[in-house]
Write an enzyme that holds these catalytic residues in place. Structure first.
Site, PDB file in Angstrom:
ATOM      1  N   HIS A 127      -6.931  -4.761  10.313  1.00  0.00           N
ATOM      2  CA  HIS A 127      -6.713  -4.528   8.878  1.00  0.00           C
ATOM      3  C   HIS A 127      -5.442  -5.219   8.401  1.00  0.00           C
ATOM      4  O   HIS A 127      -4.511  -5.456   9.173  1.00  0.00           O
ATOM      5  CB  HIS A 127      -6.733  -3.031   8.528  1.00  0.00           C
ATOM      6  CG  HIS A 127      -5.506  -2.264   8.894  1.00  0.00           C
ATOM      7  ND1 HIS A 127      -5.494  -0.889   9.003  1.00  0.00           N
ATOM      8  CD2 HIS A 127      -4.230  -2.645   9.173  1.00  0.00           C
ATOM      9  CE1 HIS A 127      -4.284  -0.475   9.314  1.00  0.00           C
ATOM     10  NE2 HIS A 127      -3.497  -1.515   9.430  1.00  0.00           N
TER      11      HIS A 127
ATOM     12  N   ASN B 250      -7.124  -2.772  14.372  1.00  0.00           N
ATOM     13  CA  ASN B 250      -8.519  -3.071  14.014  1.00  0.00           C
ATOM     14  C   ASN B 250      -8.624  -4.304  13.115  1.00  0.00           C
ATOM     15  O   ASN B 250      -9.666  -4.550  12.526  1.00  0.00           O
ATOM     16  CB  ASN B 250      -9.162  -1.861  13.332  1.00  0.00           C
ATOM     17  CG  ASN B 250      -8.440  -1.465  12.045  1.00  0.00           C
ATOM     18  OD1 ASN B 250      -7.466  -2.095  11.655  1.00  0.00           O
ATOM     19  ND2 ASN B 250      -8.916  -0.418  11.393  1.00  0.00           N
TER      20      ASN B 250
ATOM     21  N   GLU C  25      -9.505  -1.976   5.311  1.00  0.00           N
ATOM     22  CA  GLU C  25     -10.106  -1.635   6.594  1.00  0.00           C
ATOM     23  C   GLU C  25     -11.367  -2.467   6.850  1.00  0.00           C
ATOM     24  O   GLU C  25     -11.947  -3.034   5.911  1.00  0.00           O
ATOM     25  CB  GLU C  25     -10.462  -0.141   6.610  1.00  0.00           C
ATOM     26  CG  GLU C  25      -9.258   0.797   6.437  1.00  0.00           C
ATOM     27  CD  GLU C  25      -8.414   0.923   7.697  1.00  0.00           C
ATOM     28  OE1 GLU C  25      -8.292  -0.047   8.467  1.00  0.00           O
ATOM     29  OE2 GLU C  25      -7.847   2.004   7.913  1.00  0.00           O
TER      30      GLU C  25
ATOM     31  N   ASP D 249       0.818  -1.219   0.000  1.00  0.00           N
ATOM     32  CA  ASP D 249       0.000   0.000   0.000  1.00  0.00           C
ATOM     33  C   ASP D 249       0.848   1.265   0.000  1.00  0.00           C
ATOM     34  O   ASP D 249       2.069   1.222   0.163  1.00  0.00           O
ATOM     35  CB  ASP D 249      -0.938  -0.006   1.225  1.00  0.00           C
ATOM     36  CG  ASP D 249      -0.229  -0.435   2.504  1.00  0.00           C
ATOM     37  OD1 ASP D 249       1.013  -0.366   2.547  1.00  0.00           O
ATOM     38  OD2 ASP D 249      -0.910  -0.833   3.465  1.00  0.00           O
TER      39      ASP D 249
HETATM   40  P1  PGA Z   1       2.788  -1.785  12.603  1.00  0.00           P
HETATM   41  O1  PGA Z   1       1.561  -1.666  11.603  1.00  0.00           O
HETATM   42  O2  PGA Z   1       3.710  -2.824  12.058  1.00  0.00           O
HETATM   43  O3  PGA Z   1       3.403  -0.430  12.604  1.00  0.00           O
HETATM   44  O4  PGA Z   1       2.233  -2.170  13.938  1.00  0.00           O
HETATM   45  C1  PGA Z   1       0.960  -2.785  11.064  1.00  0.00           C
HETATM   46  C2  PGA Z   1      -0.278  -2.389  10.304  1.00  0.00           C
HETATM   47  O5  PGA Z   1      -0.951  -1.418  10.672  1.00  0.00           O
HETATM   48  O6  PGA Z   1      -0.586  -3.071   9.316  1.00  0.00           O
END
Ligand code: PGA
Length: 238
Positions: free
Chosen positions: A138, A136, A143, A67
Protein backbone atom coordinates in the site's frame (compact mmCIF):
# COMPACT_ATOMS: atom_id res chain seq x y z
CA UNK A 1 13.17 5.63 -12.04
CA UNK A 2 16.26 6.23 -9.95
CA UNK A 3 17.41 3.81 -7.24
CA UNK A 4 19.69 4.93 -4.45
CA UNK A 5 20.96 2.14 -2.24
CA UNK A 6 22.00 3.55 1.13
CA UNK A 7 24.35 1.84 3.58
CA UNK A 8 22.02 1.94 6.56
CA UNK A 9 19.03 3.77 8.02
CA UNK A 10 21.01 6.91 8.89
CA UNK A 11 22.49 7.05 5.40
CA UNK A 12 19.05 6.47 3.85
CA UNK A 13 17.54 9.23 5.95
CA UNK A 14 20.29 11.70 5.03
CA UNK A 15 20.15 10.89 1.32
CA UNK A 16 16.36 11.23 1.24
CA UNK A 17 16.55 14.45 3.29
CA UNK A 18 19.01 15.82 0.74
CA UNK A 19 16.41 15.37 -1.97
CA UNK A 20 13.70 17.13 0.08
CA UNK A 21 16.15 19.86 1.04
CA UNK A 22 17.20 20.45 -2.59
CA UNK A 23 13.53 20.72 -3.55
CA UNK A 24 12.93 23.43 -0.92
CA UNK A 25 16.15 25.28 -1.76
CA UNK A 26 15.24 25.39 -5.45
CA UNK A 27 11.60 26.35 -4.78
CA UNK A 28 11.09 27.95 -1.39
CA UNK A 29 7.30 27.80 -1.65
CA UNK A 30 7.25 24.11 -2.51
CA UNK A 31 4.22 21.97 -1.77
CA UNK A 32 5.60 18.89 -0.02
CA UNK A 33 3.53 15.75 0.27
CA UNK A 34 4.51 14.08 3.55
CA UNK A 35 4.15 10.64 5.08
CA UNK A 36 4.01 9.17 8.56
CA UNK A 37 5.23 5.79 9.83
CA UNK A 38 8.58 4.77 11.24
CA UNK A 39 10.56 5.04 7.99
CA UNK A 40 10.59 8.85 7.52
CA UNK A 41 11.42 9.72 11.14
CA UNK A 42 15.18 9.87 10.48
CA UNK A 43 14.60 12.00 7.40
CA UNK A 44 12.56 14.48 9.46
CA UNK A 45 15.28 14.55 12.14
CA UNK A 46 17.87 15.40 9.49
CA UNK A 47 15.75 18.19 8.02
CA UNK A 48 15.19 19.59 11.53
CA UNK A 49 18.96 19.61 12.11
CA UNK A 50 19.59 21.47 8.84
CA UNK A 51 16.82 23.95 9.58
CA UNK A 52 18.33 24.67 13.00
CA UNK A 53 21.64 25.37 11.28
CA UNK A 54 19.80 27.78 8.96
CA UNK A 55 20.73 25.71 5.93
CA UNK A 56 17.09 25.45 4.97
CA UNK A 57 13.81 27.20 5.76
CA UNK A 58 10.24 25.92 5.63
CA UNK A 59 8.76 29.38 6.15
CA UNK A 60 7.13 29.42 2.72
CA UNK A 61 6.54 25.67 2.38
CA UNK A 62 3.10 24.06 2.34
CA UNK A 63 2.71 20.45 3.40
CA UNK A 64 -0.04 17.96 2.64
CA UNK A 65 -0.04 14.64 4.43
CA UNK A 66 -1.11 11.42 2.82
CA UNK A 67 -3.57 10.14 5.37
CA UNK A 68 -5.18 10.09 8.79
CA UNK A 69 -6.95 7.45 10.86
CA UNK A 70 -10.73 7.92 11.00
CA UNK A 71 -11.99 9.63 14.13
CA UNK A 72 -8.66 10.19 15.85
CA UNK A 73 -8.51 13.79 17.02
CA UNK A 74 -5.37 15.88 16.44
CA UNK A 75 -4.69 15.62 20.19
CA UNK A 76 -4.73 11.83 20.15
CA UNK A 77 -1.10 10.66 20.44
CA UNK A 78 -1.78 8.01 17.76
CA UNK A 79 -3.19 10.44 15.22
CA UNK A 80 -1.03 11.32 12.27
CA UNK A 81 -1.61 15.02 12.90
CA UNK A 82 -0.09 14.54 16.35
CA UNK A 83 2.78 12.51 14.86
CA UNK A 84 3.59 15.24 12.34
CA UNK A 85 3.39 18.02 14.92
CA UNK A 86 5.67 16.13 17.30
CA UNK A 87 8.15 14.65 14.84
CA UNK A 88 8.48 17.58 12.49
CA UNK A 89 6.26 20.67 12.39
CA UNK A 90 6.78 21.88 15.97
CA UNK A 91 10.54 21.67 15.50
CA UNK A 92 10.91 23.69 12.30
CA UNK A 93 10.06 27.19 11.11
CA UNK A 94 6.97 26.14 9.15
CA UNK A 95 3.74 28.07 9.57
CA UNK A 96 1.22 25.68 11.11
CA UNK A 97 -1.55 27.10 8.93
CA UNK A 98 0.41 25.82 5.92
CA UNK A 99 0.40 22.22 7.19
CA UNK A 100 -2.42 19.95 6.09
CA UNK A 101 -3.59 16.57 7.33
CA UNK A 102 -7.06 15.21 6.51
CA UNK A 103 -9.57 16.08 9.24
CA UNK A 104 -10.82 12.62 10.01
CA UNK A 105 -13.13 13.66 12.85
CA UNK A 106 -15.42 15.48 10.44
CA UNK A 107 -19.12 14.58 10.32
CA UNK A 108 -19.19 14.61 6.53
CA UNK A 109 -16.33 12.51 5.15
CA UNK A 110 -17.21 13.06 1.51
CA UNK A 111 -17.11 16.82 2.00
CA UNK A 112 -13.75 16.60 3.79
CA UNK A 113 -12.30 14.51 0.94
CA UNK A 114 -13.48 17.03 -1.64
CA UNK A 115 -12.07 19.87 0.46
CA UNK A 116 -8.70 18.12 0.71
CA UNK A 117 -8.49 17.51 -3.04
CA UNK A 118 -9.49 21.12 -3.79
CA UNK A 119 -6.88 22.38 -1.31
CA UNK A 120 -4.15 20.41 -3.11
CA UNK A 121 -5.30 21.66 -6.50
CA UNK A 122 -5.57 25.27 -5.29
CA UNK A 123 -1.96 25.11 -4.23
CA UNK A 124 -0.93 24.02 -7.70
CA UNK A 125 -0.47 20.34 -6.90
CA UNK A 126 2.35 18.60 -5.06
CA UNK A 127 5.94 19.34 -6.01
CA UNK A 128 7.52 16.42 -4.18
CA UNK A 129 5.62 13.57 -2.56
CA UNK A 130 7.34 11.46 0.08
CA UNK A 131 5.99 7.91 0.31
CA UNK A 132 6.53 4.90 2.51
CA UNK A 133 5.29 1.47 1.53
CA UNK A 134 3.27 -1.08 3.46
CA UNK A 135 4.09 -4.79 3.66
CA UNK A 136 1.13 -5.36 1.34
CA UNK A 137 2.35 -2.75 -1.15
CA UNK A 138 0.00 0.00 0.00
CA UNK A 139 0.94 3.65 -0.45
CA UNK A 140 -0.76 6.14 1.83
CA UNK A 141 -3.65 3.97 2.95
CA UNK A 142 -4.49 2.91 -0.60
CA UNK A 143 -4.95 -0.75 0.10
CA UNK A 144 -4.70 -3.60 -2.43
CA UNK A 145 -7.67 -3.75 -4.78
CA UNK A 146 -8.50 -0.05 -4.89
CA UNK A 147 -8.86 1.70 -8.23
CA UNK A 148 -5.89 3.79 -9.34
CA UNK A 149 -8.17 6.69 -10.29
CA UNK A 150 -9.32 7.36 -6.73
CA UNK A 151 -9.02 10.82 -5.20
CA UNK A 152 -9.05 11.42 -1.44
CA UNK A 153 -11.43 8.89 0.11
CA UNK A 154 -12.38 6.81 3.14
CA UNK A 155 -10.84 3.34 3.25
CA UNK A 156 -11.32 0.21 5.29
CA UNK A 157 -7.86 -0.80 6.45
CA UNK A 158 -6.81 -4.30 5.43
CA UNK A 159 -6.11 -6.95 8.10
CA UNK A 160 -2.41 -6.84 7.07
CA UNK A 161 -2.22 -3.09 7.71
CA UNK A 162 -4.07 -3.36 11.02
CA UNK A 163 -1.65 -6.09 12.10
CA UNK A 164 1.42 -4.11 10.98
CA UNK A 165 0.26 -0.92 12.71
CA UNK A 166 -0.70 -2.60 15.98
CA UNK A 167 2.89 -1.92 17.08
CA UNK A 168 1.91 1.72 17.54
CA UNK A 169 -1.15 0.71 19.65
CA UNK A 170 0.47 -1.37 22.43
CA UNK A 171 0.57 -4.33 20.05
CA UNK A 172 -3.23 -4.57 20.28
CA UNK A 173 -4.95 -4.93 16.89
CA UNK A 174 -8.30 -4.12 18.51
CA UNK A 175 -7.07 -0.61 19.27
CA UNK A 176 -6.10 0.16 15.67
CA UNK A 177 -8.76 2.26 13.90
CA UNK A 178 -10.42 0.25 11.16
CA UNK A 179 -10.77 3.12 8.73
CA UNK A 180 -8.76 6.06 7.48
CA UNK A 181 -8.98 8.97 5.07
CA UNK A 182 -6.27 8.75 2.45
CA UNK A 183 -5.12 10.78 -0.48
CA UNK A 184 -5.87 8.69 -3.56
CA UNK A 185 -3.45 7.31 -6.10
CA UNK A 186 -4.57 10.00 -8.53
CA UNK A 187 -3.03 12.89 -6.59
CA UNK A 188 0.02 10.86 -5.64
CA UNK A 189 0.65 10.15 -9.33
CA UNK A 190 0.03 13.80 -10.21
CA UNK A 191 2.85 14.93 -7.91
CA UNK A 192 5.69 16.35 -9.98
CA UNK A 193 8.28 14.20 -8.19
CA UNK A 194 8.00 11.12 -6.00
CA UNK A 195 10.41 10.00 -3.30
CA UNK A 196 9.87 6.48 -1.98
CA UNK A 197 11.76 5.45 1.15
CA UNK A 198 12.08 1.87 2.38
CA UNK A 199 14.18 0.55 5.24
CA UNK A 200 15.18 -3.08 5.77
CA UNK A 201 15.35 -6.22 3.63
CA UNK A 202 11.66 -7.06 3.90
CA UNK A 203 10.54 -3.62 2.71
CA UNK A 204 13.16 -3.66 -0.07
CA UNK A 205 11.65 -6.93 -1.30
CA UNK A 206 8.19 -5.34 -1.34
CA UNK A 207 9.54 -2.37 -3.30
CA UNK A 208 11.33 -4.61 -5.81
CA UNK A 209 8.24 -6.72 -6.30
CA UNK A 210 6.05 -3.63 -6.75
CA UNK A 211 8.38 -1.88 -9.15
CA UNK A 212 9.42 -4.82 -11.30
CA UNK A 213 6.19 -6.84 -11.42
CA UNK A 214 2.96 -6.14 -13.29
CA UNK A 215 1.15 -2.87 -12.67
CA UNK A 216 -1.96 -3.95 -10.83
CA UNK A 217 -4.31 -2.55 -8.16
CA UNK A 218 -3.49 -5.71 -6.18
CA UNK A 219 -0.11 -4.06 -5.50
CA UNK A 220 -0.92 -0.34 -5.20
CA UNK A 221 2.75 0.76 -5.30
CA UNK A 222 3.15 -0.93 -8.69
CA UNK A 223 1.55 2.14 -10.31
CA UNK A 224 4.64 4.13 -9.30
CA UNK A 225 6.50 2.43 -12.19
CA UNK A 226 4.53 4.71 -14.50
CA UNK A 227 5.62 7.96 -12.84
CA UNK A 228 8.17 9.92 -14.83
CA UNK A 229 10.16 11.17 -11.83
CA UNK A 230 10.39 8.52 -9.12
CA UNK A 231 13.39 8.20 -6.82
CA UNK A 232 13.67 5.22 -4.47
CA UNK A 233 16.01 5.45 -1.49
CA UNK A 234 16.33 2.23 0.42
CA UNK A 235 18.67 0.44 2.79
CA UNK A 236 19.18 -3.13 4.01
CA UNK A 237 18.68 -4.37 7.57
CA UNK A 238 21.19 -3.09 10.10
P1 PGA B 1 6.45 2.26 8.06
O1 PGA B 1 5.06 2.29 7.30
O2 PGA B 1 7.25 3.42 7.58
O3 PGA B 1 6.09 2.39 9.50
O4 PGA B 1 7.10 0.95 7.74
C1 PGA B 1 4.98 2.55 5.95
C2 PGA B 1 3.57 2.34 5.46
O5 PGA B 1 2.86 1.48 5.98
O6 PGA B 1 3.18 3.05 4.52
Amino acid sequence: MKWIMARDYTDMSRKAANIVSAQVLLKEDSVLGLATGSTPIGLYKQLIAWQHKDDISFDKVTTVNLDEYRNLSPEDPQSYRHFMNEQFFSQIDIRMENTNVPNSCCADVMRECLRYDAMIENRGGIDLQLIGIGNNGHIGFNEPGEAFIMETHLVDLSPTTIKANARFFDGDEQKVPKQAITMGIKHIMQAKRLLLVASGNAKMEVVKKALSGPVTPRVPASILQLHKDLTVVCCPDA
